[in-house]
Design an enzyme around this catalytic site. Structure first.
Site, PDB file in Angstrom:
ATOM      1  N   GLN A   1      63.707  59.704  17.917  1.00  0.00           N
ATOM      2  CA  GLN A   1      62.363  59.139  17.962  1.00  0.00           C
ATOM      3  C   GLN A   1      61.359  60.208  17.558  1.00  0.00           C
ATOM      4  OE1 GLN A   1      60.096  58.323  21.729  1.00  0.00           O
ATOM      5  NE2 GLN A   1      60.400  56.192  21.135  1.00  0.00           N
TER       6      GLN A   1
ATOM      7  N   ARG B   1      58.947  51.676  17.835  1.00  0.00           N
ATOM      8  CA  ARG B   1      58.762  51.285  19.242  1.00  0.00           C
ATOM      9  C   ARG B   1      57.308  50.912  19.451  1.00  0.00           C
ATOM     10  NH1 ARG B   1      61.028  53.642  24.977  1.00  0.00           N
ATOM     11  NH2 ARG B   1      62.454  51.912  24.654  1.00  0.00           N
TER      12      ARG B   1
ATOM     13  N   SER C   1      67.987  54.558  25.259  1.00  0.00           N
ATOM     14  CA  SER C   1      66.580  54.765  24.923  1.00  0.00           C
ATOM     15  C   SER C   1      66.241  56.255  24.895  1.00  0.00           C
ATOM     16  CB  SER C   1      65.679  54.101  25.968  1.00  0.00           C
ATOM     17  OG  SER C   1      65.519  52.733  25.714  1.00  0.00           O
ATOM     18  N   PRO C   2      65.225  56.631  24.127  1.00  0.00           N
ATOM     19  CA  PRO C   2      64.775  58.028  24.161  1.00  0.00           C
ATOM     20  C   PRO C   2      64.174  58.367  25.523  1.00  0.00           C
ATOM     21  CG  PRO C   2      63.282  56.670  22.859  1.00  0.00           C
ATOM     22  CD  PRO C   2      64.455  55.813  23.184  1.00  0.00           C
TER      23      PRO C   2
ATOM     24  N   TYR D   1      50.657  56.695  23.445  1.00  0.00           N
ATOM     25  CA  TYR D   1      50.634  57.884  22.601  1.00  0.00           C
ATOM     26  C   TYR D   1      49.878  57.571  21.302  1.00  0.00           C
ATOM     27  CZ  TYR D   1      53.833  59.511  26.167  1.00  0.00           C
ATOM     28  OH  TYR D   1      54.384  59.854  27.376  1.00  0.00           O
TER      29      TYR D   1
ATOM     30  N   ALA E   1      61.527  61.520  22.539  1.00  0.00           N
ATOM     31  CA  ALA E   1      60.295  61.635  21.755  1.00  0.00           C
ATOM     32  C   ALA E   1      60.158  63.073  21.278  1.00  0.00           C
ATOM     33  CB  ALA E   1      59.099  61.229  22.610  1.00  0.00           C
TER      34      ALA E   1
END
Length: 357
Positions: A99, A229, A22-23, A181, A57
């Site tokens: 991402q 995501r 995952s990021p 976000y 991110a």
């Protein structure tokens, strides 16, 4: 062969297995430019058996950084700094992905291991944040509501960032619409009270995220996988539900999104989350069943057996882990051994001598 270590093809990209990274933000860039820390951090996971390594991110505009130390890809210099990292991941047998993100009202904050907390003031390197509506995240500075012209500028910034990412060697891109976000803020009625075409109904609140998916897909072409995501729920009364997100995912599928990386929460401080191993798996399962699209499951997945069980049950198509990779950068090698995979197909030749204790 286990399902976890079976390859998966998404458009033109074949990912060698289904245990992905995952990021994870490192808060270690200089004016958005990544460095040796990011290079070693990400390449080690490819050596450790990951099928796909997702870079953190990465802001598409300067104002989109979570902190002043966040990575970016809004300039050519930033993109060039990513190039050797993508190459190292690929050379070690994994697929490099990135991402693309904008932090919205949760931007301009102190890094978690920094000297402060909350919003960074202007005189300390912070900036005014932007959001769908002028509603602050608890304890943060109030944002400015974005104009329609600004929404379109940021949509174009996602498009341009996707082009830079692919040109830098990334083989898949993910649009970040989770964890409170910017795109998530537009999706949720708790943070979006607009009365124009980007507010009100779910269709209107989803418009920005869908505009971004459409723009990214058009820019990267037919062969490059595009992931999204989502936070499947706000875990708060009156917020997004998994049914809402499954509906939006269906719309995104029709625009060319290939896989949904399904997480949850992050929008409001008063969220209530019941956390346990695999607690977010049902969200990925629901999105998968509703849309028929590929999904990735996340959330306290810490062993090969647990990951294999999720895939075997049909709850997801891939597994993404974060903290377990930080605890053990060779999580993939460990999981493969646990599941009885032939080490010669997973382990780097340089490490084979360590396969047996």
């Amino acid at each position: 062969m286990s399902q976890l270590f079976a390859p998966i093809q998404i458009r033109d990209v074949v990912v060698p297995n289904r245990l992905w990274v995952s990021p994870m933000c490192m808060y270690s860039a200089d004016d958005g430019v990544v460095n040796d820390w990011h290079h070693v951090h990400l390449a080690q996971f490819a050596s450790g058996g990951a099928g796909l390594v997702m870079a953190e991110a990465t802001a598409v505009v300067a104002e989109g950084r979570i902190s002043p130390e966040d990575a970016g890809i809004w300039t050519s210099e930033q993109a060039e700094a990513w190039r050797p990292i993508a190459r190292s991941i690929r050379d070690r047998g994994a697929v490099p992905a990135i991402q693309l993100a904008h932090a919205g009202r949760k931007a301009s904050t102190y890094a978690p291991f920094g000297d402060g907390s909350g919003s960074v003031p202007r005189d300390a390197g912070g900036w005014e944040t932007e959001a769908p509506s002028a509603i602050a995240y608890d304890g943060f500075a109030p944002p400015t509501a974005m104009s329609i012209a600004r929404i379109r500028e940021v949509t174009d910034a996602f498009r341009a960032a996707a082009r830079r990412a692919v040109d830098a060697g990334f083989e898949a891109v993910e649009v970040h619409a989770a964890h409170g976000y910017l795109l998530h803020e537009f999706l949720s009625p708790l943070s979006n009270v607009r009365d124009d075409e980007y507010g009100g109904s779910l269709e209107n609140r989803a418009r920005f995220a869908l505009d971004v998916v459409r723009a990214v897909r058009a820019e990267v072409g037919d062969g490059v996988p595009v992931f999204v995501r989502f936070s499947a729920t706000d875990s708060a009364p009156g917020g997004l539900t998994v049914d809402d997100v499954a509906t939006v995912a269906g719309w995104a599928t029709s625009l060319g999104a290939d896989l949904f990386d399904v997480s949850s929460s992050g929008l409001v401080a008063h969220q209530q989350i019941d956390v346990y191993p695999g607690y977010q798996v049902p969200f990925a399962s629901r999105v998968r069943a509703t849309t028929g699209a590929l999904t990735g499951s996340v959330g306290i997945i810490t062993s090969g057996a647990q990951a294999e069980e999720i895939l075997a049950a049909g709850d997801a198509d891939v597994i993404l882990a974060a903290r377990e990779w930080l605890r053990d950068p060779h999580f993939g090698l460990r999981a493969a051994t646990e599941l009885g995979e032939d080490p010669r197909t997973i382990w780097p030749a340089q490490y084979l001598r360590a396969h047996r204790p």
